[in-house]
Scaffold this active site. Structure first.
Site, PDB file in Angstrom:
ATOM      1  N   LEU C  59       0.682  -1.253  -0.094  1.00 34.20           N
ATOM      2  CA  LEU C  59       0.100  -0.081   0.059  1.00 34.20           C
ATOM      3  C   LEU C  59       0.795   1.273   0.051  1.00 34.20           C
ATOM      4  O   LEU C  59       0.297   2.453  -0.318  1.00 34.20           O
ATOM      5  CB  LEU C  59      -1.131  -0.045   1.225  1.00 34.20           C
ATOM      6  CG  LEU C  59      -1.946  -0.999   1.150  1.00 34.20           C
ATOM      7  CD1 LEU C  59      -3.074  -1.068   2.438  1.00 34.20           C
ATOM      8  CD2 LEU C  59      -3.009  -0.978   0.040  1.00 34.20           C
ATOM      9  N   ARG C  60       2.312   1.277   0.275  1.00 32.67           N
ATOM     10  CA  ARG C  60       2.996   2.210   0.060  1.00 32.67           C
ATOM     11  C   ARG C  60       3.176   3.254   1.073  1.00 32.67           C
ATOM     12  O   ARG C  60       4.077   4.385   1.115  1.00 32.67           O
ATOM     13  CB  ARG C  60       3.035   2.808  -1.498  1.00 32.67           C
ATOM     14  CG  ARG C  60       3.243   1.806  -2.569  1.00 32.67           C
ATOM     15  CD  ARG C  60       4.677   1.282  -2.641  1.00 32.67           C
ATOM     16  NE  ARG C  60       4.911   0.504  -3.640  1.00 32.67           N
ATOM     17  CZ  ARG C  60       5.436  -0.648  -3.514  1.00 32.67           C
ATOM     18  NH1 ARG C  60       6.224  -1.281  -2.387  1.00 32.67           N
ATOM     19  NH2 ARG C  60       5.829  -1.407  -4.664  1.00 32.67           N
ATOM     20  N   ASP C 150       9.235  -9.134   3.070  1.00 32.11           N
ATOM     21  CA  ASP C 150       9.105  -9.127   1.420  1.00 32.11           C
ATOM     22  C   ASP C 150       9.727  -8.006   0.583  1.00 32.11           C
ATOM     23  O   ASP C 150       9.595  -6.862   1.249  1.00 32.11           O
ATOM     24  CB  ASP C 150       7.385  -9.132   1.127  1.00 32.11           C
ATOM     25  CG  ASP C 150       7.435  -9.042  -0.322  1.00 32.11           C
ATOM     26  OD1 ASP C 150       7.679 -10.195  -0.824  1.00 32.11           O
ATOM     27  OD2 ASP C 150       6.927  -8.022  -0.801  1.00 32.11           O
ATOM     28  N   HIS C 177      10.303 -14.446   1.584  1.00 34.69           N
ATOM     29  CA  HIS C 177      10.461 -13.818  -0.004  1.00 34.69           C
ATOM     30  C   HIS C 177      11.667 -14.810  -0.241  1.00 34.69           C
ATOM     31  O   HIS C 177      12.588 -14.460   0.115  1.00 34.69           O
ATOM     32  CB  HIS C 177      10.779 -12.431   0.129  1.00 34.69           C
ATOM     33  CG  HIS C 177      11.278 -11.979  -1.344  1.00 34.69           C
ATOM     34  ND1 HIS C 177      10.373 -10.911  -1.805  1.00 34.69           N
ATOM     35  CD2 HIS C 177      12.451 -12.248  -2.071  1.00 34.69           C
ATOM     36  CE1 HIS C 177      11.147 -10.861  -3.231  1.00 34.69           C
ATOM     37  NE2 HIS C 177      12.228 -11.514  -3.230  1.00 34.69           N
ATOM     38  N   HIS C 230       4.777 -15.418  -3.241  1.00 31.42           N
ATOM     39  CA  HIS C 230       4.776 -15.394  -4.650  1.00 31.42           C
ATOM     40  C   HIS C 230       5.654 -16.536  -5.170  1.00 31.42           C
ATOM     41  O   HIS C 230       6.589 -16.303  -5.757  1.00 31.42           O
ATOM     42  CB  HIS C 230       5.200 -14.116  -5.105  1.00 31.42           C
ATOM     43  CG  HIS C 230       6.338 -13.567  -4.529  1.00 31.42           C
ATOM     44  ND1 HIS C 230       7.296 -13.948  -3.882  1.00 31.42           N
ATOM     45  CD2 HIS C 230       6.334 -12.172  -3.804  1.00 31.42           C
ATOM     46  CE1 HIS C 230       8.289 -13.211  -3.300  1.00 31.42           C
ATOM     47  NE2 HIS C 230       7.486 -12.033  -3.107  1.00 31.42           N
ATOM     48  N   ASN C 276       9.631  -8.815  -9.323  1.00 35.85           N
ATOM     49  CA  ASN C 276      10.379 -10.093  -8.456  1.00 35.85           C
ATOM     50  C   ASN C 276       9.548 -10.897  -7.400  1.00 35.85           C
ATOM     51  O   ASN C 276       8.632 -10.311  -6.825  1.00 35.85           O
ATOM     52  CB  ASN C 276      11.366  -9.022  -7.498  1.00 35.85           C
ATOM     53  CG  ASN C 276      12.550 -10.023  -7.060  1.00 35.85           C
ATOM     54  OD1 ASN C 276      12.592 -11.161  -7.531  1.00 35.85           O
ATOM     55  ND2 ASN C 276      12.996  -9.472  -5.863  1.00 35.85           N
ATOM     56  N   ASP C 303       0.419  -9.598  -4.595  1.00 36.87           N
ATOM     57  CA  ASP C 303       1.682  -8.839  -4.786  1.00 36.87           C
ATOM     58  C   ASP C 303       1.516  -7.307  -5.189  1.00 36.87           C
ATOM     59  O   ASP C 303       2.303  -7.247  -6.384  1.00 36.87           O
ATOM     60  CB  ASP C 303       2.810  -9.785  -5.394  1.00 36.87           C
ATOM     61  CG  ASP C 303       4.198  -8.973  -5.170  1.00 36.87           C
ATOM     62  OD1 ASP C 303       4.239  -8.184  -4.287  1.00 36.87           O
ATOM     63  OD2 ASP C 303       5.203  -9.675  -5.637  1.00 36.87           O
ATOM     64  N   HIS C 307       3.790   1.468  -8.424  1.00 35.18           N
ATOM     65  CA  HIS C 307       5.046   2.226  -8.750  1.00 35.18           C
ATOM     66  C   HIS C 307       4.704   3.579  -9.380  1.00 35.18           C
ATOM     67  O   HIS C 307       3.756   3.402 -10.502  1.00 35.18           O
ATOM     68  CB  HIS C 307       6.202   1.550  -9.471  1.00 35.18           C
ATOM     69  CG  HIS C 307       6.865   0.692  -8.610  1.00 35.18           C
ATOM     70  ND1 HIS C 307       7.579   0.891  -7.621  1.00 35.18           N
ATOM     71  CD2 HIS C 307       6.936  -0.747  -8.370  1.00 35.18           C
ATOM     72  CE1 HIS C 307       7.949  -0.448  -7.035  1.00 35.18           C
ATOM     73  NE2 HIS C 307       7.483  -1.421  -7.483  1.00 35.18           N
TER      74      HIS C 307
END
Lengths: 186, 306, 429
Positions: C59-60, C150, C177, C230, C276, C303, C307
């Site tokens: 969610l940044r 992660d 991860h 992932h 990634n 995931d 950006h």
């Protein structure tokens, strides 16, 4: 667009006769030059100017016994209409070993039309050396000049309309000698 | 021809042959002339956009463009807005606004020329991108081989060294295959990419076994820092197993040639006596680079109305 | 509180029924229900699923509010049919203290569109050197149960062992991860034929598989829960299948993009496809679909990685990895799993709601559609196909790998504890 085939404007025999006549004219003209025929260089403009120049040289030798130098100058890289015509493969530029400085260069081409090819050839010659004089020999002059250029030796003057096409076929390239006028745009 | 030259695969056999033929005609047309300049691209602007130092490639492109009378702008990352953090896209839009007809780009990131091509209208020429490709190097190499050996079809070319990190190798494998040559890659397994098996080339680890069957040996530069990342144990061992010295050169067929894209590590992948031998085409390659790049610029920019 | 009568919905794709939602719970299910005062939602054959739960969302916020905020990400989640998302810890500052996880949790409550469940960092600053205060985060208002570095692998095996052991005290799980960092230095894409040709440094499948193999052995040894983020390779699926057959307490998720896309996307050098772990091969995609179908892979985790434009419109190597996922996750699952017959709607509910809720130890999510249960519901039109337009997404970012693709399925309505967050395919707020 459909093209209307016409009878040949010049037949094989006509082409041979015209080449012979220009060869005689060249011998005469060169006789007035300082060093005579050896000063002469025939420079063909590819594609069909190149074999024409070789033929003229062969006829001059047959008539006069003197072998004259022959060359070719590809003008593609000197054209000012590349953007319109698109790029194409280059052809050879070959000059006699002694170069063209102080010699009488006669440019040889098949058809004189707008004059732009000749202008490009003159620019190319300027980069290649400094001839004593430059003259022009063409098989056919079809008019419609866009530049102040005229031929010194003309095989045949042919009045045409702009929409017509003049096609020169030479045995070395096309298998036969003839000049055709066709209707319709390329 | 496609509008851009981003990788060797952009050229089919006819296109590649046209480039080589054109380069040969240009070389012939300029041979022995005092004025080594043609008016072909007068009024057109070529931008050399170099994000990586490469004096020899930049000069080669610059000379090629100037001999065709294009206006050349050199835009190097150092001392420009690029070093102030301007993005590739912003730079591209700037060039676009200036009306660049062609952009020659060298970048440390693989694929940067592809991105650039999606943002500008002019033609993009890849002058080396990361570990991806360097198509004009492959063209000048093919030109050199054809000039020396008279043909490309069936010529056996062995490329030796750091294939993993080499854009020269990638472009050469693709282009030489397109032109009918048979390519063999020789390297320590650590310097061959996983997936090399899908390339149109034979792969081997034993240089001595391949040399007697090679018409051309192309030595790739091996950077010393690879040693620190354990790609091989030492420079000495690399040189012993994969370096081209006089003894190995003697195993080549009589008319075989030795190539190197430069800059060389003399004593590492190539011995000085080999680099300076008559078999070496290293200086010719540099000269041929200018004619080849003139041909590329002519064919891409010559006829394209904006 | 408004009550809702959902008419003619098909729970898990079964027979059409009416669902009465009252006071945040499912009050009744039956034919031709009527309830005065309830607002009627005509479902008319739409599929009803329990609200979806994402184990893996970025969610940044805090730190990169230009790329996404808790609010914009929550809205994207609701539009994707989610009622709960796990917010990953790689924010700035890192969610490695009770203070930061409570801040994120509170922002989620204020947005009120989905339950935002913070994930706590395993190590301080994601640096992989010493454990963060995991217990404090577990005891905080955010009730953290999932811990993950992660973006980074907990690569130190001793530290990973301690983390697995330590979280047992509060029934936590370490979400790994899986990426052996020494094998992925400078890695840009899947290592294989394409990376060799494109000249992009390869990310070998073995770098993921080696860590998963190590971690399932550690989890078995210390009797702890392990979750694998992932999963991207066929080999990983094999290792997980083997571990589960031994009774290891391991769960795993797969992303929508790894179910659909392959490394072929890198041919364009468009970094929207840089992620990634990287997009893999057709063989891997098939194995992942089979793994999700047979339950070896427990869950779909998006995931979702927003950006900013400047981080994606660049050359490949300097672009940041990650792609959007929340709004298209269900569509991708319909396209890759439901339409080909690999998963029925009960299966979708299991992999996208029931199991992820269980892994995250969430009460009230992933529950059956039955009277008395919390009304966390999503209504899906499975047949409508539409073309993805990144500009039309609710996320603040535009880095959708599905741009221009036509995908099936449309979320028509989402209910969070009886309150609609999405109606008629549009966010309510």
């Amino acid at each position: 667009m459909a093209r209307t085939p016409q009878p040949a404007l010049l037949s094989a025999a006509d082409v041979a006769r015209v080449v012979d006549r220009i060869a005689h004219q060249l011998i005469e003209r060169a006789a007035t030059a300082a060093d005579g025929l050896p000063q002469l260089v025939l420079v063909g403009i590819p594609t069909r100017g190149a074999p024409l120049a070789r033929r003229l040289a062969a006829r001059i030798e047959a008539f006069s016994g003197v072998s004259v130098d022959v060359g070719t100058v590809d003008i593609t890289l000197y054209r000012d209409d590349l953007r319109l015509r698109g790029v194409r493969a280059l052809e050879s530029t070959v000059l006699p070993d002694g170069g063209i400085d102080d010699r009488l260069v006669v440019l040889v081409d098949d058809v004189l039309f707008s004059g732009r090819s000749v202008r490009a050839a003159l620019d190319a010659l300027r980069d290649l050396g400094r001839p004593q004089a430059v003259q022009l020999a063409v098989l056919v002059d079809r008019g419609h000049r866009e530049l102040p250029i005229r031929a010194d030796y003309v095989g045949k003057n042919v009045p045409t309309s702009r929409s017509q096409q003049v096609r020169v076929h030479l045995a070395e390239i096309d298998g036969t000698d003839e000049v055709l006028v066709e209707e319709g745009a390329r | 021809m496609k509008r851009h030259l981003l990788e060797a695969a952009d050229l089919d056999r006819d296109d590649a042959t046209l480039v080589l033929d054109t380069a040969a005609q240009i070389e012939q047309a300029l041979a022995g002339r005092e004025v080594k300049k043609l008016p072909t691209l007068r009024g057109r602007t070529v931008v050399n956009l170099f994000y990586e130092d490469s004096t020899r490639t930049r000069i080669s492109f610059e000379l090629a463009a100037k001999r065709l009378s294009a206006d050349v702008i050199n835009f190097s990352a150092k001392g420009s807005s690029v070093s102030k953090g301007e993005s590739l896209k912003d730079t591209a839009l700037t060039l676009e606004a200036m009306g660049a007809d062609g952009v020659v780009v060298r970048h440390s990131a693989s694929g940067a020329p592809h991105r650039l091509a999606s943002w500008v209208k002019g033609s993009v020429v890849n002058a080396g991108d990361g570990t991806h490709e360097h198509p004009t190097q492959a063209l000048l190499d093919a030109y050199t081989i054809r000039h020396r050996l008279g043909r490309l079809e069936g010529v056996r070319v062995t490329i030796v060294g750091d294939v993993l990190h080499s854009r020269v190798a990638r472009s050469n494998v693709r282009l030489l295959h397109t032109l009918g040559a048979e390519v063999t890659l020789v390297a320590p397994p650590t310097l061959l990419p996983v997936g090399v098996g899908s390339w149109p080339a034979e792969v081997g680890y034993d240089l001595d076994a391949v040399l007697p069957k090679s018409d051309v040996v192309m030595m790739l530069r091996v950077q010393g820092e690879r040693m620190n990342a354990s790609f091989f144990p030492s420079a000495r061992e690399y040189s012993r197993r994969y370096g081209l010295d006089a003894r190995r050169m003697a195993a080549l067929p009589d008319d075989a040639i030795v190539m190197h894209p430069g800059p060389m590590n003399r004593g590492m992948e190539i011995a000085a006596e080999v680099a300076d031998s008559v078999r070496s085409t290293i200086v010719e390659q540099v000269a041929n680079g200018v004619s080849t790049r003139m041909a590329v610029l002519y064919l891409l920019l010559g006829g394209s109305p904006q | 509180m408004t009550n809702y009568l959902i008419k003619g919905a098909k729970p898990l794709g079964g027979d059409a029924v009416d669902i009465l939602v009252k006071d945040g719970r499912i009050a009744a299910i039956g034919d031709s229900l009527s309830a005065t005062g309830a607002e009627v939602v005509e479902a008319d054959g739409l599929i009803a699923l329990p609200g979806l739960v994402d184990l893996h969302t970025h969610l940044r916020e805090p730190g990169r509010e230009d790329a996404e905020t808790v609010e914009t990400g929550s809205r994207a989640a609701a539009l994707g049919g989610f009622t709960a998302v796990h917010a990953m810890a790689n924010t700035d500052p890192v969610a490695d203290t009770a203070g930061v996880v409570e801040q994120v949790w509170r922002l989620g409550q204020e947005a009120g569109l989905v339950d935002v469940v913070p994930v706590g960092a395993v190590t301080v600053g994601l640096a992989g050197e010493r454990l963060a205060e995991l217990g404090a985060m577990a005891d905080s208002a955010a009730r953290v149960r999932v811990f993950s570095d992660d973006g980074h692998c907990v690569s130190d095996p001793a530290l990973m062992r301690r983390a697995l052991e330590y979280v047992k005290a509060f029934d936590g799980v370490v979400a790994q991860h899986a990426e052996e960092p020494r094998l992925t230095v400078g890695a840009q894409m899947h290592e294989g034929d394409r990376s060799a040709r494109l000249g992009l440094t390869g990310w070998p499948a073995a770098a993921e598989e080696a860590i998963i193999a190590r971690d399932v052995l550690l989890a078995e040894h210390v009797g702890a829960r392990l979750h694998v983020c992932h999963v991207s390779t066929a080999g990983s699926v094999e290792i997980l299948r083997w571990a589960k057959s031994r009774g290891v307490q391991v769960t795993a998720e797969v992303t929508p993009h790894h179910l659909m896309l392959t490394d072929e996307c890198a041919e364009s050098y468009d970094p929207v496809f840089k992620v990634n772990p990287p997009l893999r091969t057709d063989v891997d995609v098939v194995a992942l679909r089979l793994g999700l179908a047979d339950g070896t892979i427990d869950a779909v985790g998006t995931d979702h990685a927003p950006h900013a434009v400047e981080d994606k419109e660049s050359e490949w190597a300097s672009a940041r990895p990650g792609m959007l996922g929340l709004e298209q996750a269900l569509s991708v699952v319909i396209e890759t799993m439901v339409e080909p017959g690999r998963l029925d709607w009960a299966g979708v509910a299991d992999r996208m709601s029931v199991r992820p809720a269980a892994i995250g130890r969430l009460d009230g999510h992933g529950r059956p559609i039955a009277p008395g249960e919390p009304a966390n519901l999503v209504l899906v039109d499975p047949t409508t196909r539409s073309t993805v337009d990144p500009a039309a997404l609710a996320s603040r970012s535009r880095n959708s790998p599905y741009a221009g693709r036509e995908l099936p399925g449309r979320v028509v309505a989402t209910f969070l504890r009886g309150t609609p967050t999405v109606l008629d395919g549009k966010a309510v707020k």
